[in-house]
Every structure is written in structure tokens, then in C-alpha cells.
Motif scaffolding. Sequence first.
Motif, PDB file in Angstrom:
ATOM      1  N   GLY A 168      -7.173  -6.244  -5.920  1.00  0.00           N
ATOM      2  CA  GLY A 168      -6.866  -4.881  -6.348  1.00  0.00           C
ATOM      3  C   GLY A 168      -7.998  -3.934  -6.016  1.00  0.00           C
ATOM      4  N   TYR A 169      -7.687  -2.653  -5.946  1.00  0.00           N
ATOM      5  CA  TYR A 169      -8.724  -1.649  -5.704  1.00  0.00           C
ATOM      6  C   TYR A 169      -8.195  -0.269  -6.074  1.00  0.00           C
ATOM      7  N   THR A 219       1.961  -4.562  -1.639  1.00  0.00           N
ATOM      8  CA  THR A 219       2.312  -3.932  -2.910  1.00  0.00           C
ATOM      9  C   THR A 219       3.106  -2.631  -2.744  1.00  0.00           C
ATOM     10  N   HIS A 220       3.188  -2.103  -1.527  1.00  0.00           N
ATOM     11  CA  HIS A 220       3.878  -0.836  -1.301  1.00  0.00           C
ATOM     12  C   HIS A 220       5.146  -0.997  -0.460  1.00  0.00           C
ATOM     13  N   THR A 232       5.749   5.744   2.700  1.00  0.00           N
ATOM     14  CA  THR A 232       4.432   5.181   2.983  1.00  0.00           C
ATOM     15  C   THR A 232       4.391   4.578   4.380  1.00  0.00           C
ATOM     16  N   ALA A 233       3.198   4.556   4.955  1.00  0.00           N
ATOM     17  CA  ALA A 233       2.995   4.011   6.294  1.00  0.00           C
ATOM     18  C   ALA A 233       2.678   2.530   6.217  1.00  0.00           C
ATOM     19  N   VAL A 234       3.162   1.787   7.203  1.00  0.00           N
ATOM     20  CA  VAL A 234       2.780   0.387   7.342  1.00  0.00           C
ATOM     21  C   VAL A 234       1.429   0.361   8.054  1.00  0.00           C
ATOM     22  N   CYS A 273      -8.073  10.237  -7.905  1.00  0.00           N
ATOM     23  CA  CYS A 273      -7.624   8.933  -7.409  1.00  0.00           C
ATOM     24  C   CYS A 273      -6.565   9.153  -6.345  1.00  0.00           C
ATOM     25  N   LEU A 274      -6.821   8.620  -5.153  1.00  0.00           N
ATOM     26  CA  LEU A 274      -5.906   8.787  -4.032  1.00  0.00           C
ATOM     27  C   LEU A 274      -5.110   7.523  -3.729  1.00  0.00           C
ATOM     28  N   GLU A 275      -5.507   6.417  -4.354  1.00  0.00           N
ATOM     29  CA  GLU A 275      -4.805   5.172  -4.060  1.00  0.00           C
ATOM     30  C   GLU A 275      -5.169   4.152  -5.132  1.00  0.00           C
ATOM     31  N   ALA A 276      -4.191   3.332  -5.503  1.00  0.00           N
ATOM     32  CA  ALA A 276      -4.433   2.261  -6.469  1.00  0.00           C
ATOM     33  C   ALA A 276      -3.539   1.085  -6.112  1.00  0.00           C
ATOM     34  N   VAL A 277      -4.133  -0.092  -6.082  1.00  0.00           N
ATOM     35  CA  VAL A 277      -3.410  -1.307  -5.708  1.00  0.00           C
ATOM     36  C   VAL A 277      -3.791  -2.405  -6.692  1.00  0.00           C
ATOM     37  N   GLY A 278      -2.810  -3.169  -7.131  1.00  0.00           N
ATOM     38  CA  GLY A 278      -3.094  -4.253  -8.064  1.00  0.00           C
ATOM     39  C   GLY A 278      -2.717  -3.890  -9.487  1.00  0.00           C
TER      40      GLY A 278
END
Length: 400
Positions: A210-211, A175-176, A182-184, A226-231
Motif C-alpha cells: 500500500g501507499y 487495485t484500480h 483510470t489509465a493502465v 492526497c493524489l493517490e491511495a492504494v491498499g
Amino acid sequence: MKNKKSHFKITTADPERHLMAISKITSDAFAGGQYVQEIADTYIGNCHYDWDATRLIWDGECLIHHWGVWGYPMRLETVQLRVAGVGAVVTEEAYRKQGLMRQAALASFESMFQQGYDLSILRGRHYVKFGYARAWNYITYRLKPEEIPDLPIQHPYRKLDTEHIGAMDSLYNETHRSFSGTAVRPTYRQKSSEDLSAYGWFDESGRLIGYVRASPPEDDKTSLQCLEAVGDPRQALAVLHELFQQGEYKSLTLFTLPPQHPLLQLIRLGNCVVETRYFAITGWRVRIVNLHTTLEKICPLLEARLQRSHFAGWNGRLLLDAGEQKAVLEIGDGGIHVTKARTAKNRLEGGAGIGRLLIGSDEPMEIIQQEKIVCTAEVMQLAVVLFPNLYPMLSQWDEC
């Protein structure tokens, strides 16, 4: 101490012999002498720590300086650059002001170059003198309780544990892919469930889809951060709203999310305060390790930008002068490639500030003015086309 200076020895790091010494000096400097084993297990061991590019300085058998390197691939639009992240830089107090950090840094830079790194990125206030220029700014989104949208939960969610890290990494990478800076992943391969502070949701087959990672920051327990969001961003915001209601928080903040992130785009439809913090000599900074390889890797990006612009038919050579390193781009018929030429009529002369252009750390005109990059009016307009603002951002999870 000066009589002892001749006995100082610079070495690479060895995982078998040096792990605990590195963990101890790191703990003493940054954790009050605590969590030595945890640092060994997670921050130094079992992660992307580069033992060969790291430099240690010894006084006999005593480790007196650590210059730590964590290597990772960094996204820049559709390409990846090899980046040496630098962290846990410390000199024992009795040995300070003797130039040890400079010796370690220069030795590490040479190793980075030989190992094929393109850039180095770090955070701190002592590195301008080593050729580090501003990389990106700190951006914080802040919402009052009444400003947090009350959206329905679409999927049941639960707190995630370390067994989910692999799935989280895969979903994050998927998703990124287009978010610069951003790092892989994987980077850090082992975390405690508390460090995760992650809440995820799954599809009917049990696959993580998602998370969010959210918890109060250490310096402000009245905020849920919130430091991260996916989905799905609507699901993410719904989960954040529910987590917010479970605590006695005064605000919801979002930090180290890429500015183009769909969750931030959703939030910008409503009410929020966005704070951008700039740092003169500290904050995140970038250093060019190998100008030639960096340009070779980003040439497809430069060509695409050129072909979409009014400079599509421009022909000529462009010299990028970064001080210690120079490179020439041959531009013609819509194509760009790096040549072995050493000079050109068209020039961008900017020292360490060229690194900011390469990663699109800010608006190109602002970089040119701030870094006092020397160029003609035509070259300035060409630079605006070739080096747009990419809004790079590294997730807090991956910080060195």
C-alpha cells in the motif's frame, strides 16, 4: 508571415531528431524556459508519448507548433479503450491565429484513427471546436484538522523512491481495475523521488502492499493534498493523519481519486466537504476517434446492463449519431452487436455529446438534456439503462 505560410511543413515526431526541439518549445510555453532536460527525460522521453500520432509544424528548421499525443489504455468498468491523451499544445507566439493548431489537430485525428485509437481525452479551453465534450468534473474532498480520523498505524511506512515505481504501478493496476477513467500503467516511467511524494508500507516479506501520494499543491501550501491511495484505506488514512501532523497545514484535501475509492467511502462516514467543479468549455474533455471500435469494445458492458434491466426483452436497432460518425446497435434476445446498417428508427442524435454517454461521464438524463440529444421517450429510457454514470476519473499522476 503570410508569404511564409507555404513553407510550413507538418510532420510526425522522431525521437532521434526532434526530442530536444519538442522539449524546448514545451519548456518555453509552460516552464519559463527551464527544465528542458527534465522534460526531455520524463515528460516526452521514457513514457507513453506517441511519436507517430503527434504532429509538429515547422517553418524551415524552426519548430513553431507542437500537438503532443500520449497513448494509453483506459479502463471502462471491465473493458479497456485505447485513448490518445493530448497535451503540451503550443504555437510560437509569432505564428498564432493562422490556423496551425487546426491543421495539426486534424492530421493527428486521422493518424489516431489509422492507429486504432478509440477516444481522445485532453484538458483545456480551446478544443470544443474540435469535437471535444466534457469528460468528467474536478472533485475535491476537504477535511479540517479536527475532522481527520486519528486511526492507528497498522504497518510501519517510509518514503518511497523511484526504485519502487514498478511495484507501485503493479499495485495500482491491481487495485484500480474497476475504476473507470483510470489509465493502465506504466505511463510515465521515470520520476524523481520528490515528484513521487509517496509513502508506502510493506508486508513481512518486503512486498509493497500500500501507499499514499501526498504533498502540498503549488497554489496552496497550507493544505496537504492526497493524489493517490492504494491498499488498506484505514492504514492510508492513518498515514495521511500522521503526515498532516508533521506540517503546519490547515486542511487535508483529496483530489483525482475515483469517487468509489474505498478511502473516500471511509471518509464519507465522517465529516467532510465535497466540492464538484464544473467547467463549460475547459476542464477534462473527450472526443470520439472511432465510434465503431468503441462500441464493439463496450458491447459486453451494454449487454450486461441490458440483461439486468426491464429492457432485457427489447428488440430493435439503435442509431448513435455523433455527427462525423454514426453507428447502429442491433439489439435482440439480450444481445447487442454493432452492425453495418446506416439508419434505424430508434435514434440518439447528439454530436460530440455522444462521447459523454459512451464513457458515462455524468447522469445520462443530464447528458441528454445538456447536449440536446434528440431521441424519443422510449429511447431516452433505453439510454439511461445502456449508459449509466460511471464516475470516470484520471489520476493526476497520468495527466498529459
